[in-house]
Design a protein around this motif. Structure first.
Motif, mmCIF file in Angstrom:
data_model
loop_
_atom_site.group_PDB
_atom_site.id
_atom_site.type_symbol
_atom_site.label_atom_id
_atom_site.label_comp_id
_atom_site.label_asym_id
_atom_site.label_seq_id
_atom_site.Cartn_x
_atom_site.Cartn_y
_atom_site.Cartn_z
ATOM 1 N N SER A 141 -17.804 123.230 28.783
ATOM 2 C CA SER A 141 -19.225 123.503 28.541
ATOM 3 C C SER A 141 -20.006 123.650 29.831
ATOM 4 C CB SER A 141 -19.831 122.364 27.703
ATOM 5 O OG SER A 141 -19.127 122.200 26.503
ATOM 6 N N ASP A 142 -19.329 123.530 30.961
ATOM 7 C CA ASP A 142 -20.013 123.612 32.252
ATOM 8 C C ASP A 142 -20.697 124.968 32.404
ATOM 9 O OD1 ASP A 142 -20.017 124.209 35.364
ATOM 10 O OD2 ASP A 142 -19.867 122.024 35.095
ATOM 11 N N GLU A 143 -21.787 125.020 33.129
ATOM 12 C CA GLU A 143 -22.561 126.261 33.291
ATOM 13 C C GLU A 143 -21.756 127.361 33.988
ATOM 14 O OE1 GLU A 143 -26.184 125.384 35.254
ATOM 15 O OE2 GLU A 143 -27.038 124.266 33.562
ATOM 16 N N GLU A 144 -20.770 126.938 34.775
ATOM 17 C CA GLU A 144 -19.989 127.940 35.500
ATOM 18 C C GLU A 144 -18.965 128.640 34.603
ATOM 19 O OE1 GLU A 144 -18.211 126.003 38.794
ATOM 20 O OE2 GLU A 144 -20.113 125.450 39.751
ATOM 21 N N VAL A 145 -18.710 128.076 33.406
ATOM 22 C CA VAL A 145 -17.739 128.683 32.496
ATOM 23 C C VAL A 145 -18.386 129.864 31.777
ATOM 24 C CG1 VAL A 145 -16.257 128.278 30.498
ATOM 25 C CG2 VAL A 145 -16.548 126.486 32.228
ATOM 26 N N GLU A 146 -17.676 130.949 31.695
ATOM 27 C CA GLU A 146 -18.211 132.155 31.076
ATOM 28 C C GLU A 146 -18.190 132.035 29.555
ATOM 29 O OE1 GLU A 146 -19.533 134.769 32.508
ATOM 30 O OE2 GLU A 146 -19.254 133.942 34.514
ATOM 31 N N PRO A 147 -19.233 132.658 28.883
ATOM 32 C CA PRO A 147 -19.185 132.765 27.414
ATOM 33 C C PRO A 147 -17.978 133.628 27.043
ATOM 34 C CG PRO A 147 -21.367 133.268 28.275
ATOM 35 C CD PRO A 147 -20.444 133.232 29.451
ATOM 36 N N PRO A 148 -17.380 133.462 25.863
ATOM 37 C CA PRO A 148 -17.782 132.487 24.822
ATOM 38 C C PRO A 148 -17.136 131.113 24.989
ATOM 39 C CG PRO A 148 -16.012 133.847 23.970
ATOM 40 C CD PRO A 148 -16.266 134.333 25.379
ATOM 41 N N TRP A 149 -16.377 130.921 26.126
ATOM 42 C CA TRP A 149 -15.640 129.657 26.277
ATOM 43 C C TRP A 149 -16.589 128.467 26.364
ATOM 44 C CZ3 TRP A 149 -10.964 130.539 24.956
ATOM 45 C CH2 TRP A 149 -10.369 131.785 25.206
ATOM 46 N N GLY B 213 -19.411 128.095 24.776
ATOM 47 C CA GLY B 213 -19.800 127.753 23.405
ATOM 48 C C GLY B 213 -18.680 127.058 22.657
ATOM 49 N N PHE B 214 -17.428 127.530 22.913
ATOM 50 C CA PHE B 214 -16.290 126.869 22.268
ATOM 51 C C PHE B 214 -16.209 125.405 22.695
ATOM 52 C CE2 PHE B 214 -13.875 131.184 22.119
ATOM 53 C CZ PHE B 214 -14.710 131.598 21.082
ATOM 54 N N GLY B 215 -16.440 125.165 23.962
ATOM 55 C CA GLY B 215 -16.390 123.790 24.465
ATOM 56 C C GLY B 215 -17.461 122.909 23.842
ATOM 57 N N GLN B 216 -18.653 123.463 23.675
ATOM 58 C CA GLN B 216 -19.743 122.701 23.054
ATOM 59 C C GLN B 216 -19.415 122.348 21.611
ATOM 60 O OE1 GLN B 216 -23.012 125.381 23.708
ATOM 61 N NE2 GLN B 216 -23.408 124.617 25.794
ATOM 62 N N GLU B 217 -18.817 123.278 20.866
ATOM 63 C CA GLU B 217 -18.455 123.013 19.481
ATOM 64 C C GLU B 217 -17.356 121.952 19.396
ATOM 65 O OE1 GLU B 217 -19.858 123.998 16.654
ATOM 66 O OE2 GLU B 217 -21.372 124.919 17.942
ATOM 67 N N ILE B 218 -16.385 122.033 20.330
ATOM 68 C CA ILE B 218 -15.319 121.024 20.341
ATOM 69 C C ILE B 218 -15.914 119.642 20.627
ATOM 70 C CG2 ILE B 218 -13.234 120.254 21.529
ATOM 71 C CD1 ILE B 218 -12.610 123.225 22.062
ATOM 72 N N ALA B 219 -16.859 119.549 21.556
ATOM 73 C CA ALA B 219 -17.493 118.274 21.899
ATOM 74 C C ALA B 219 -18.250 117.704 20.707
ATOM 75 C CB ALA B 219 -18.435 118.453 23.088
ATOM 76 N N ARG B 220 -18.957 118.587 19.955
ATOM 77 C CA ARG B 220 -19.690 118.111 18.779
ATOM 78 C C ARG B 220 -18.723 117.588 17.717
ATOM 79 N NH1 ARG B 220 -23.834 121.981 19.973
ATOM 80 N NH2 ARG B 220 -22.606 123.705 19.119
ATOM 81 N N ALA B 221 -17.606 118.291 17.533
ATOM 82 C CA ALA B 221 -16.621 117.833 16.553
ATOM 83 C C ALA B 221 -16.029 116.491 16.965
ATOM 84 C CB ALA B 221 -15.523 118.881 16.395
ATOM 85 N N ALA B 222 -15.780 116.327 18.263
ATOM 86 C CA ALA B 222 -15.248 115.049 18.758
ATOM 87 C C ALA B 222 -16.253 113.930 18.538
ATOM 88 C CB ALA B 222 -14.887 115.166 20.238
ATOM 89 N N ASP B 223 -17.533 114.214 18.733
ATOM 90 C CA ASP B 223 -18.570 113.200 18.487
ATOM 91 C C ASP B 223 -18.596 112.795 17.022
ATOM 92 O OD1 ASP B 223 -19.319 113.090 21.112
ATOM 93 O OD2 ASP B 223 -20.983 114.519 20.903
ATOM 94 N N GLN B 224 -18.459 113.762 16.113
ATOM 95 C CA GLN B 224 -18.436 113.452 14.682
ATOM 96 C C GLN B 224 -17.227 112.595 14.328
ATOM 97 O OE1 GLN B 224 -21.731 114.145 13.863
ATOM 98 N NE2 GLN B 224 -20.756 114.487 11.871
ATOM 99 N N ALA B 225 -16.076 112.932 14.920
ATOM 100 C CA ALA B 225 -14.875 112.137 14.667
ATOM 101 C C ALA B 225 -15.054 110.715 15.191
ATOM 102 C CB ALA B 225 -13.665 112.802 15.322
ATOM 103 N N SER B 226 -15.674 110.584 16.353
ATOM 104 C CA SER B 226 -15.923 109.253 16.926
ATOM 105 C C SER B 226 -16.892 108.456 16.058
ATOM 106 C CB SER B 226 -16.486 109.399 18.342
ATOM 107 O OG SER B 226 -16.813 108.148 18.887
#
Length: 666
Positions: free
Chosen positions: A325-333, A335-348
């Motif tokens: 999700s770092d700013e240096e990472v190009e889209p759409p990666w 956005g993919f990272g942000q979605e993975i982080a949200r899913a991990a938060d829900q699992a936690s």
């Protein structure tokens, strides 16, 4: 002969009783001095009480004649017995009532003060003058004996004026009234009988008063010491109505006892039937709760058992997602990272909810201001509620310190808000209020908590409300009225579990169509709330300076992720997968290491054991522990998640760097 100033004017008593009666004369005389007669209204008032004048003869000789006429000429004896019974009982009841009223109005509490007022009140109301014998004595039921004369009894005068001589003691109402007054004064059963009567030709109207069980014995004893009374034994016998009244009382008691036993047995059968029905309902409820608790226990054990491995996986998943999700990472990666982080938060979050039920969740309890927590959560609540729901907050009486895990408090507020949002699909108002609440013993029993000061959190909505049959189950795990796929049924039960763990209480009031109100009581903390925003005394330059970190983590994915993050922030990392590897690295670089970051449980030893071994050489060396295990497991290895520097897995990059920086600044 002129009367002495201190001589009693309305009663004659033994000298030792005189002080009580002098005081009573002043009280009673003042009472009767307030006389007001108003014939135009047909009223006579004394000290604000309405009185009625009754001609004396109508309550004595003329009453007996009336009753004799009713009974007929052959039943005069039975008629006289009836008259004496009714007159005695009537006078006895009036005496008790007058005494009770007078004692209350004049503020008389002492039994002797109450008794002293009686004869003087007797004289003022025209019953008779009272002459109390020195042989009298007061005390309990076995000792009490009052011997007294009524020289001017209205009943005796009525019979003498009518030139009638009864063959029985005529002063029945005098006996009843005086014994009623004394009974009320001393708080014990008393009766009086006339042993000699002027109307019958005796020298005086003399009375004996005693407990009903002792009256006949007292009369016999009086006859034994007074020859004239002994000679008149048949004429001075205790009136039959005492014996008959005792018989009637015994019959009444027997009847009442029988009725009571029938009622008790009926009530026992009714209660037994109710108890049986209640036990059947309770048994069914217990069986449901047992099945639910077994289900919950199994899930809790499962959650506790896999928590470590699951949290290690989530640490890596969430950590690498943050890197994506770092700013240096190009889209759409990105956005993919942000979605993975949200899913991990829900699992936690789901893991934490399950651990709440099994009481295995890792918590960091400290003194926090509940009002401040709600304020910080308010902006997020407004986004969650949407534009159609208005949020009202009121915590003007803060601060409100409580002992709690701040993350759990936020979870409570969010869960209640989401529950309210679902109850207001067409919009409405959510009100969140915080105030102090002193819980007394009675309320504490109802809430199931200890009495004392509490902080109350009230969350109320204007939604569709909860039906009565559902209210009792809203805190049950997995209970939900939402459609399949719309909820886990863990929201309110999670709130309930957190509140219970904190020795608090939660209640709900709701009616269909009138919204729902949840009240949460948290024990108020005597300490000041911590300020999470308090500035540190260490310099930012020292915090940002690169250091050497000895990292010990047996899970490769977590170790590699932490190493990447630390090195990206300029730190040098010495990574080890076990205590033995860490010791070997430390032996080589002991003087260079600035911080130890270790897992609590390692394959060959525990993190605290390793830290103690390293501290033997470098006592000042800071240590940060990290773990995915529950509180119970951490405590077994000597680590308190609420103390020192501790990282609960899964953790974010910011949390990691904050812990590392704060530990190095010690």
């Amino acid at each position: 002969m002129a009367k002495r100033r201190d001589e009693l004017g309305t009663v004659r008593v033994p000298e030792e009783m005189a002080p009580f009666f002098r005081a009573a004369e002043r009280v009673v005389s003042e009472y009767f001095r307030r006389w007001n007669a108003d014939p135009a209204r047909g009223t006579i008032e004394i000290c604000g009480e309405r009185y009625v004048l009754v001609r004396a003869a109508s309550l004595s000789v003329e009453f007996h004649e009336l009753v004799r006429d009713l009974y007929g000429p052959e039943k005069h004896g039975e008629a006289d017995d009836f008259s004496r019974n009714i007159l005695f009982d009537l006078a006895h009841a009036i005496g008790k009532s007058d005494a009770r009223n007078f004692h209350s109005r004049m503020g008389l509490d002492d039994p002797l003060d109450r008794l002293s007022a009686g004869p003087i009140h007797f004289a003022h109301t025209g019953w008779a003058f009272v002459d109390i014998s020195p042989e009298s004595r007061t005390g309990g039921p076995d000792e009490y004996e009052l011997l007294y004369d009524h020289p001017y009894s209205f009943e005796a005068d009525a019979w003498l004026s009518a030139a009638r001589r009864p063959d029985f003691p005529a002063c029945t109402m005098n006996a009843g009234y005086s014994s009623g007054w004394c009974e009320e004064s001393f708080g014990m059963k008393l009766v009086a009988t006339e042993v000699t009567c002027r109307a019958r030709g005796d020298e005086a109207c003399r009375f004996l008063m005693a407990h009903p069980d002792r009256i006949e014995e007292r009369v016999e004893r009086y006859r034994a010491r007074v020859p004239a009374a002994a000679a008149e034994k048949e004429r001075t016998a205790v009136p039959d109505f005492f014996a008959r009244k005792r018989l009637e009382d015994e019959l009444r008691r027997a009847r009442d006892d029988l009725e009571r036993r029938v009622d008790e047995r009926t009530e026992e059968l009714r209660r037994a039937n109710q108890r049986l029905q209640r036990e059947m309902v309770e048994r069914e409820a217990i069986e449901r709760q047992l099945r639910q608790s077994q289900k919950l226990e199994a899930l809790g054990r499962l959650a506790g058992g896999i928590a470590h491995d699951f949290n290690n996986l989530l640490t890596a998943i969430r950590g690498y997602a943050e890197l994506l999700s770092d700013e240096e990472v190009e889209p759409p990666w990105r956005g993919f990272g942000q979605e993975i982080a949200r899913a991990a938060d829900q699992a936690s979050k789901l893991t934490r909810q399950l651990l709440v039920f099994s009481r295995q969740e890792v918590t960091s309890r400290r003194t926090v201001d509940l009002a401040a927590t709600v304020r910080r959560t308010s902006e997020m609540l407004r986004r969650l509620l949407g534009e159609r729901i208005s949020l009202e907050t009121d915590d003007s009486l803060g601060p409100h310190p409580i002992e709690a895990d701040e993350g759990q408090l936020e979870q409570i507020v969010v869960n209640l808000a989401l529950n309210a949002r679902d109850a207001m699909p067409d919009g409405g108002t959510l009100s969140v209020r915080i105030d102090a609440s002193d819980v007394d013993a009675d309320r504490a029993r109802r809430l199931g908590v200890a009495p004392g000061p509490y902080v109350r959190l009230t969350v109320a909505d204007t939604g569709h409300g909860i039906p009565p049959e559902i209210v009792a189950h809203v805190f049950d795990p997995f209970f939900t009225t939402k459609p399949a796929g719309s909820g886990t049924g863990l929201g309110l039960s999670t709130v309930y579990g957190i509140v219970q763990q904190g020795a608090g209480a939660i209640t709900v009031r709701s009616e269909p169509g009138r919204g729902a109100t949840f009240e949460l009581h948290f024990p108020r903390s005597p300490d000041e709330a911590d300020d999470p925003a308090a500035p540190t005394s260490r310099s930012p330059e020292d915090a940002d300076r690169p250091r050497v970190v000895l990292l010990i983590e047996d899970e490769a994915t977590v170790r590699e992720f932490v190493q990447i993050v630390l090195e990206r922030h300029g730190h040098r990392v010495l990574a080890a997968a076990s205590g033995a590897e860490a010791r070997a690295l430390f032996d080589r670089y002991a003087d260079d290491v600035d911080l130890v970051l270790t897992d609590v449980i390692l394959p060959d030893r525990s993190g605290p054991e390793l830290a103690r071994a390293l501290s033997a050489r470098r006592p000042e060396l800071p240590v940060v522990y990290m773990s995915g295990y529950t509180d119970a497991e951490l405590e077994r290895h000597g680590v308190n998640s609420a103390d020192g520097e501790f990282l609960q897995k899964p953790f974010s990059i910011d949390s990691l760097m904050t812990r590392v920086a704060s530990a190095r600044r010690r």
